[in-house]
Design an enzyme around this catalytic site. Structure first.
Site, PDB file in Angstrom:
ATOM      1  N   SER A 152       0.828  -1.135  -0.057  1.00  0.00           N
ATOM      2  CA  SER A 152       0.130   0.076  -0.238  1.00  0.00           C
ATOM      3  C   SER A 152       0.882   1.374  -0.003  1.00  0.00           C
ATOM      4  CB  SER A 152      -1.086   0.126   1.220  1.00  0.00           C
ATOM      5  OG  SER A 152      -1.471   1.431   1.597  1.00  0.00           O
ATOM      6  N   TYR A 183      -1.364  -1.219  10.167  1.00  0.00           N
ATOM      7  CA  TYR A 183      -1.506  -1.576   8.782  1.00  0.00           C
ATOM      8  C   TYR A 183      -0.398  -1.109   8.031  1.00  0.00           C
ATOM      9  CZ  TYR A 183      -3.765  -1.295   4.020  1.00  0.00           C
ATOM     10  OH  TYR A 183      -3.855  -1.222   2.755  1.00  0.00           O
TER      11      TYR A 183
END
Length: 285
Positions: A166, A183
């Site tokens: 990401s 994350y």
């Protein structure tokens, strides 16, 4: 006048995946399903879709098998499994192995996120669950699929592993009330894991790369997008004026899986329209 030294090469079907076998974890929805659709439409003969929920896998496979432009005889298969556990990963490999003696493409896409203020992040759900699925499970999925990935791989036709990282693993992710500490850390970790595995598995004729999406409308991202200002505001903050679309992730995965991406190893394709380099507050003239 000297004759020009011009030698042209045949680039026909450079993006074709005709006859290839692919496995997509986290493939029943969102980016995984878009990628699976791209793989099937680019010529894959078998695409295995995996996620925890059987019904979701079966619904995704039904939609994929209804596509009108796949190759004759091409088929998607539902192989539900819990990729967060080693037992689940081993079961997935076994089930895929019942239908094929090799795998050409592994898209390790299954993942999870968690958002909470710094003082509210808990150990089990806010940290361990995210790191286990986004990093540890990715490693062991690749490890357990390695024999199938190597079965028919060669220097001229290497197998491919693609991991989903990401932009949050490259730049700073969400902060504040919906901070994504685990994350962001997990996506940075899996990106560097891909680099290490590229060096380890390259001599075995397995190329490893990553895709790093920015905001794509999806079930996992929609709430964070809403809390970040909504679709229109996020589009205006992007240099290209829009968010990610299904074709963007499908095209990147097809490219990395095809002959066109045959010399890409240990790298990442960023899919964010330039947002990672933008100010985030561009004025539209």
């Amino acid at each position: 006048m000297a004759e020009a030294d011009v030698h042209l090469h045949d680039f026909a079907n450079i993006f074709s995946l005709a006859g290839k076998v692919a496995v997509v974890t986290g493939g029943s929805r969102g980016l995984g399903l878009h990628a699976a659709s791209g793989l099937l439409q680019a010529g894959c003969s078998k695409v295995f879709i995996s996620s925890r929920k059987t019904a979701a896998c079966e619904a995704a496979v039904a939609a994929l098998n209804a596509l009108p432009n796949k190759q004759p005889g091409a088929r998607a298969y539902a192989v539900p499994a819990d990729s967060s556990t080693l037992a689940g990963i081993e079961r997935l490999v076994q089930d895929v192995g019942k239908e094929t003696d090799h795998v050409d493409i592994l898209f390790a896409n299954a993942g999870a996120t968690w958002g909470a203020a710094f003082d509210e992040v808990d150990e089990k759900n806010g940290w361990d669950r995210v790191m286990d699925l986004n990093v540890k499970a990715v490693f062991f999925t690749i490890q357990k699929f390695a024999p199938l990935l190597q079965a028919k791989a060669s220097k001229e036709q290497p197998s491919r592993v693609i991991v989903t990282t990401s932009v949050a693993g490259i730049a700073v992710g969400s902060l504040g009330a919906n901070a994504s500490f685990s994350y962001s850390a997990s996506k940075a970790a899996v990106l560097h894991l891909a680099r290490n595995l590229a060096v380890e598995l390259g001599p075995r004729h397995v190329l490893v790369n990553g895709v790093a999406p920015g905001f794509f409308p999806s079930k996992m991202a929609n709430e964070l997008m809403r809390r970040s200002g909504g679709v229109e505001a996020l589009e205006q903050a992007n240099p290209n004026g829009r968010l990610g679309r299904p074709e963007d992730i499908a095209a990147a995965v097809v490219y990395l899986s095809s002959r066109a991406g045959g010399h890409v190893n240990g790298d990442v394709v960023v899919l964010d329209g330039g947002k990672i380099w933008g100010s985030g507050k561009l004025e539209r003239l």
